[in-house]
Each structure stands twice: as structure tokens, then as C-alpha cells.
Design an enzyme around this catalytic site. Structure first.
Site, PDB file in Angstrom:
ATOM      1  CG  HIS A   1      -0.136  -0.009   2.346  1.00  0.00           C
ATOM      2  ND1 HIS A   1       0.426   1.003   3.194  1.00  0.00           N
ATOM      3  CD2 HIS A   1       0.224  -1.061   3.238  1.00  0.00           C
ATOM      4  CE1 HIS A   1       0.823   0.687   4.487  1.00  0.00           C
ATOM      5  NE2 HIS A   1       0.670  -0.794   4.565  1.00  0.00           N
ATOM      6  CG  ASP A   2      -0.250   4.299   1.156  1.00  0.00           C
ATOM      7  OD1 ASP A   2      -1.275   5.013   0.703  1.00  0.00           O
ATOM      8  OD2 ASP A   2      -0.761   3.426   2.292  1.00  0.00           O
TER       9      ASP A   2
ATOM     10  N   GLY B   1       5.141  -1.018   2.815  1.00  0.00           N
ATOM     11  CA  GLY B   1       4.193   0.028   2.577  1.00  0.00           C
ATOM     12  C   GLY B   1       5.009   1.512   2.531  1.00  0.00           C
TER      13      GLY B   1
END
Length: 262
Positions: free
Chosen positions: A121-122, A139
Site C-alpha cells: 500500500h501507498d 508500504g
């Protein structure tokens, strides 16, 4: 008409360009958009708010747009955005972003991403990146353009990898990697300048000489980081043709939060 295999399940709300092809037993969710010329192989799952650009080639068994592997995620409408002309090989997993960051996991253009790569994520990836088999990003990782990540390499969360860097096989990346550098190992070590990559990208002899001098200033002369940055400003004046490369390095060093590999 979009070329969808009869065994594929494509939600009627998904937005697929008429030139897109979807392989057998693939599942496409309602919030997915796929641009012209892209192909998706067999047994893939593309879900979440996922946007995929033009002329991407996604091989069988990829999972794109699944919810983050983050216990704080609570169903927020975050995104995965993939650019144009990327190759995404078998068993890759790219997750949505989280509300705790920008909310978007982003992959740029012309990237070559081999099998079993995980992008959490991200993460924010630039263009022309090569990631070898089983490379793993935690992440919030940021990777610049033209970076090469060796197979079985793990990058800890919130690390930043500067443009044109090369990360060797099975490396443990727990610090920011400045642009142009070659690193490998566990513990991690900086080995020198990515000369092969720079020459392949037609960097002039003048620019390469200046980049090698930057490596000496940061790693070979016993300077503190502040002292090295002061010397970089002098180098930019001495070699005007490399001023943009020096600015890239100085900006990267000045914005590092985790500290650089040294």
C-alpha cells in the site's frame, strides 16, 4: 467488442476499452478501468478502485487492487493506479493505498516487473523500473525512475530509492538509497556508482565523471553529510553539464528522513 473469454467474470460496471483482452477465469471488479491495448491473462483478479493505462501486459495469476495488508485499513475508497506500457508478470500482488497516506498506490510507465513481486500500500513507483523475481516492497516505499531492484530483495517501509540506483540480489534495504548508487548485501553496503546503467542511458563522460565525484564526496572522504552537501554545490559550479544530476542528489540527501545507506 472487448475480447473477454467466456469463462471470465467482468462486472458490468467495469470500464474496459474495446481493444482490451481478458483471459480465461479472470475476475474484474466494478470499479476497475483498463485502457486501450492492454491485455490481462488467465486467472487474474483485478479489484478495488484500480485504474490501468494503455498497452499494459498483465500475465496470468496476478492480483491487483486487493485491500492493503494493513490492520488500520477500514474499507476506505483508496486506489491503485498503473500507467502505460508496463509488463507485470505471474503472481504479482499490488495493493490499494491507505487513508493514512496519499490513498493511492501508483506505478508509472514502461516498468518491467517480474514474477512474484509484491508492491504494498501507498508505494510510489516512477518509470522505466526493473524489478526482478520476488522483490518485495513494504508500504509507503518511493522508487525513482530507471531503478533496478534485484531478485529476492526486500525494501522496508517508507524507504526511498533514488533514480538510476541499482539494488543487488537478495539485499536488505533499511536505509534510503541515493541516486546513481549500486548497493547490495545484508548488512547493506554501497559498492559504487551504477556505471553500466548510466552508460546504457547515454550519460555523457562529463556527467559520469561528476557522479563518480559525488560518490567520493559522500562515501570516500570522511565527510559528514552536511559537508558533502556543501561540496556538492561547488561541484555543480565546476561541472555545469552535471548541474541537474547534482541537484537531484542534493535534493535527495536533504529530504531523507530515514538516513541514507553509508
Amino acid at each position: 467488442m472487448t475480447q473477454v473469454h467466456p469463462t471470465a467474470i467482468v462486472d458490468p460496471k467495469a470500464e474496459l476499452d474495446p481493444s482490451v483482452s481478458i483471459g480465461p477465469f479472470t475476475v474484474i471488479g466494478p470499479h476497475v478501468r483498463i485502457g486501450a491495448g492492454s491485455s490481462v491473462g488467465a486467472h487474474c483478479v483485478i479489484e478495488g478502485h484500480t485504474t490501468i493505462g494503455r498497452d499494459n501486459r498483465i500475465f496470468q495469476f496476478a492480483s491487483l487492487g486487493a485491500v492493503p495488508q494493513d490492520k488500520k485499513y477500514d474499507g476506505e475508497p483508496t486506489e491503485l493506479v498503473i500507467g502505460d506500457r508496463n509488463t507485470i508478470r505471474e503472481f504479482c500482488t499490488f495493493n490499494l493505498g491507505t487513508a493514512q497516506d496519499v490513498g493511492v498506490t501508483r506505478i508509472g510507465d514502461d516498468n518491467w516487473i517480474m514474477a512474484y513481486v509484491h508492491i504494498a500500500h501507498d508505494c510510489q513507483l516512477g518509470n522505466q523500473i526493473t524489478m526482478a523475481n520476488n522483490a518485495t516492497l513494504a508500504g509507503h516505499v518511493v522508487i525513482g525512475d530507471w531503478v533496478t531492484v534485484g531478485g529476492l530483495t526486500g525494501i522496508l517501509q517508507r524507504m526511498r530509492i533514488g533514480a538510476h540506483a541499482m539494488l543487488g540480489f537478495a539485499s536488505h534495504i533499511g536505509k534510503d538509497i541515493p541516486p546513481f548508487m549500486v548497493v547490495d548485501g545484508n548488512p547493506l553496503a554501497v559498492r559504487g556508482v551504477n556505471l553500466v546503467g548510466l552508460r546504457r542511458r547515454d550519460f555523457s563522460a562529463e556527467r559520469i565523471t561528476a557522479i563518480r565525484e559525488m560518490h567520493k564526496l559522500i562515501y570516500r572522504q570522511g565527510k559528514t553529510l552536511d559537508e558533502a552537501r556543501s561540496a556538492l554545490s561547488e561541484l555543480a559550479l565546476q561541472v555545469p553539464g552535471a548541474a541537474a544530476d547534482v541537484a537531484l542528489m542534493d535534493g535527495f540527501l536533504g529530504s531523507s528522513v530515514s538516513g541514507i545507506a553509508r
